[in-house]
Design a protein around this motif. Structure first.
Motif, PDB file in Angstrom:
ATOM      1  N   ILE A 214       0.868  -1.173   0.000  1.00 37.49           N
ATOM      2  CA  ILE A 214       0.000   0.000   0.000  1.00 37.49           C
ATOM      3  C   ILE A 214       0.908   1.226   0.000  1.00 37.49           C
ATOM      4  CG2 ILE A 214      -1.791   1.265   1.227  1.00 37.49           C
ATOM      5  CD1 ILE A 214      -2.575  -1.398   2.558  1.00 37.49           C
ATOM      6  N   ALA A 215       0.856   1.999  -1.074  1.00 36.05           N
ATOM      7  CA  ALA A 215       1.685   3.199  -1.197  1.00 36.05           C
ATOM      8  C   ALA A 215       0.786   4.417  -1.015  1.00 36.05           C
ATOM      9  CB  ALA A 215       2.370   3.233  -2.562  1.00 36.05           C
ATOM     10  N   ASP A 216       0.897   5.073   0.141  1.00 35.40           N
ATOM     11  CA  ASP A 216       0.019   6.194   0.485  1.00 35.40           C
ATOM     12  C   ASP A 216       0.687   7.515   0.096  1.00 35.40           C
ATOM     13  OD1 ASP A 216      -1.826   7.919   1.481  1.00 35.40           O
ATOM     14  OD2 ASP A 216      -1.764   7.203   3.546  1.00 35.40           O
ATOM     15  N   GLU A 217       0.412   7.976  -1.103  1.00 33.41           N
ATOM     16  CA  GLU A 217       0.974   9.209  -1.646  1.00 33.41           C
ATOM     17  C   GLU A 217       2.483   9.304  -1.415  1.00 33.41           C
ATOM     18  OE1 GLU A 217      -1.388  12.743  -1.709  1.00 33.41           O
ATOM     19  OE2 GLU A 217      -2.915  11.842  -0.426  1.00 33.41           O
ATOM     20  N   PRO A 218       3.245   8.302  -1.850  1.00 33.73           N
ATOM     21  CA  PRO A 218       4.685   8.274  -1.539  1.00 33.73           C
ATOM     22  C   PRO A 218       5.505   9.305  -2.300  1.00 33.73           C
ATOM     23  CG  PRO A 218       4.157   6.503  -3.052  1.00 33.73           C
ATOM     24  CD  PRO A 218       2.848   7.150  -2.669  1.00 33.73           C
ATOM     25  N   THR A 219       4.936   9.931  -3.335  1.00 32.24           N
ATOM     26  CA  THR A 219       5.717  10.862  -4.146  1.00 32.24           C
ATOM     27  C   THR A 219       5.367  12.322  -3.881  1.00 32.24           C
ATOM     28  OG1 THR A 219       4.101  10.721  -5.958  1.00 32.24           O
ATOM     29  CG2 THR A 219       5.933   9.162  -5.993  1.00 32.24           C
ATOM     30  N   THR A 220       4.467  12.580  -2.927  1.00 34.11           N
ATOM     31  CA  THR A 220       4.000  13.953  -2.701  1.00 34.11           C
ATOM     32  C   THR A 220       5.125  14.902  -2.324  1.00 34.11           C
ATOM     33  OG1 THR A 220       1.826  13.155  -2.032  1.00 34.11           O
ATOM     34  CG2 THR A 220       2.426  15.364  -1.330  1.00 34.11           C
ATOM     35  N   SER A 221       6.062  14.444  -1.520  1.00 32.26           N
ATOM     36  CA  SER A 221       7.137  15.324  -1.042  1.00 32.26           C
ATOM     37  C   SER A 221       8.352  15.342  -1.970  1.00 32.26           C
ATOM     38  CB  SER A 221       7.576  14.881   0.361  1.00 32.26           C
ATOM     39  OG  SER A 221       8.067  13.546   0.330  1.00 32.26           O
ATOM     40  N   LEU A 222       8.266  14.677  -3.114  1.00 26.78           N
ATOM     41  CA  LEU A 222       9.396  14.585  -4.035  1.00 26.78           C
ATOM     42  C   LEU A 222       9.226  15.561  -5.194  1.00 26.78           C
ATOM     43  CD1 LEU A 222       9.698  10.688  -4.256  1.00 26.78           C
ATOM     44  CD2 LEU A 222      10.811  12.227  -2.629  1.00 26.78           C
TER      45      LEU A 222
END
Length: 330
Positions: A183-191
């Motif tokens: 489950i990837a919970d918005e893993p790219t938001t801070s990138l």
């Protein structure tokens, strides 16, 4: 894309989560039905507060204690009912069969321990072995997520890594025990955009290599178009539309989905201001009669404010469903 026929790996049926507050109770997850097959990527899309992360936490049974509880429903993983497991049994499932990558790696990594120690801890809990073997397996996990010089990075503390590297380290922890679904919970938001593209490509490569399923939570339909085979659209704790990504992009059935897609910037032919969705979602504790999106919907009719529309098929084969009176009337 892998073959996703047959029995689903993860199946969620009529899942409802209740949160009790001083202002009253509300349901951030309200009657969810969806499934994920091995090797498939399912996207969950919606605005902040729509219940995406609460859905994810429900699946691994990590809801806030004393405030939230699963009121009803079923969650099966490989045919095994998770809601009937004790906490000790559930701890064996987390990490080994279903793992999570959170939005902010700072909340997942302990600053007092090296990256290697944190990967080795996950391995030791589920696949114990000699200390040297655990270190070698931790290095291998970092190598799989494309961390440069993993033999040296394994001894680094989180503060010594860039944001992109920290997110890769969290990914290494998640895949270290070879779970069946992540489950990837918005893993790219801070990138930033470049690192985001690299991370999404990495997830696709890992999926092709291992056959794992991915449940990808995001607010970005652009990511859904590039990564997912199917998508679930959430609004105010409910699933308002679900189906294959190509069909939903070509012919969105719910006005909310249509508005979200229209708000995605276009590289070509874009002129004027981007489309926005006027208004705000209801407050969690508001009592809503009818469709919760009706006050913001340009197609709303009188009954939209009085009656909640049922979920019905938006196409002939039943793979595309929506909860909208415009679809019911077709």
């Amino acid at each position: 894309m892998r073959d996703i026929q047959g029995e689903p790996l993860l199946k969620v049926t009529d899942l409802t989560v209740e949160i009790s507050t001083k202002a009253g109770s509300f349901f951030p997850v309200n009657g969810h039905n969806f499934s994920v097959h091995a090797g498939e990527t399912l996207g969950i899309v919606g605005e902040s507060g729509s219940g995406k992360s609460m859905t994810a936490m429900s699946l691994v049974r990590l809801l806030p204690k004393h405030a939230a509880h699963i009121r009803s429903g079923s969650i099966t993983l490989n045919g095994r009912e998770l809601l009937g497991l004790s906490e000790s049994e559930m701890r064996k499932v987390r990490g080994s069969e279903i793992a999570m990558i959170l939005q902010d790696p700072q909340t997942s990594l302990n600053p007092a321990f090296t990256v290697g120690e944190q990967i080795s801890e996950a391995l030791r809990l589920h696949n114990p072995g000699p200390r040297r073997t655990l270190r070698e397996r931790a290095i291998d996990a970092l190598r799989k997520v494309k961390v440069a010089a993993p033999e040296h990075r394994i001894d680094a503390y989180p503060c010594e890594l860039s944001g992109g590297m920290r997110q890769r380290a969290v990914g290494a922890i998640a895949i270290s025990c070879q779970p069946k679904i992540i489950i990837a919970d918005e893993p790219t938001t801070s990138l930033d955009v470049t690192v985001q593209a690299q991370y999404l490509r990495l997830l696709r490569e890992l999926q092709e290599e291992t056959g794992m399923a991915i449940l990808f939570i995001t607010h970005d339909f652009g990511i859904v178009a590039n990564l997912c085979q199917r998508v679930v659209v959430m609004y105010y704790g409910r699933i308002v539309e679900s189906g294959p990504v190509d069909r939903i992009f070509a012919n969105p059935a719910h006005p909310y989905t249509e508005a979200l897609i229209a708000a995605v910037p276009k590289l070509r032919g874009q002129k004027g201001r981007l489309r926005t969705i006027e208004g705000q979602p209801p407050a969690p504790t508001d009592v809503v009669e009818g469709c919760p999106f009706a006050p913001r919907c340009e197609y709303a009719e009188s009954r939209c404010f009085k009656e909640l529309p049922p979920t019905v098929n938006a196409d002939s084969d039943g793979e595309h469903t929506a909860s909208c009176w415009r679809v019911v009337g077709r």
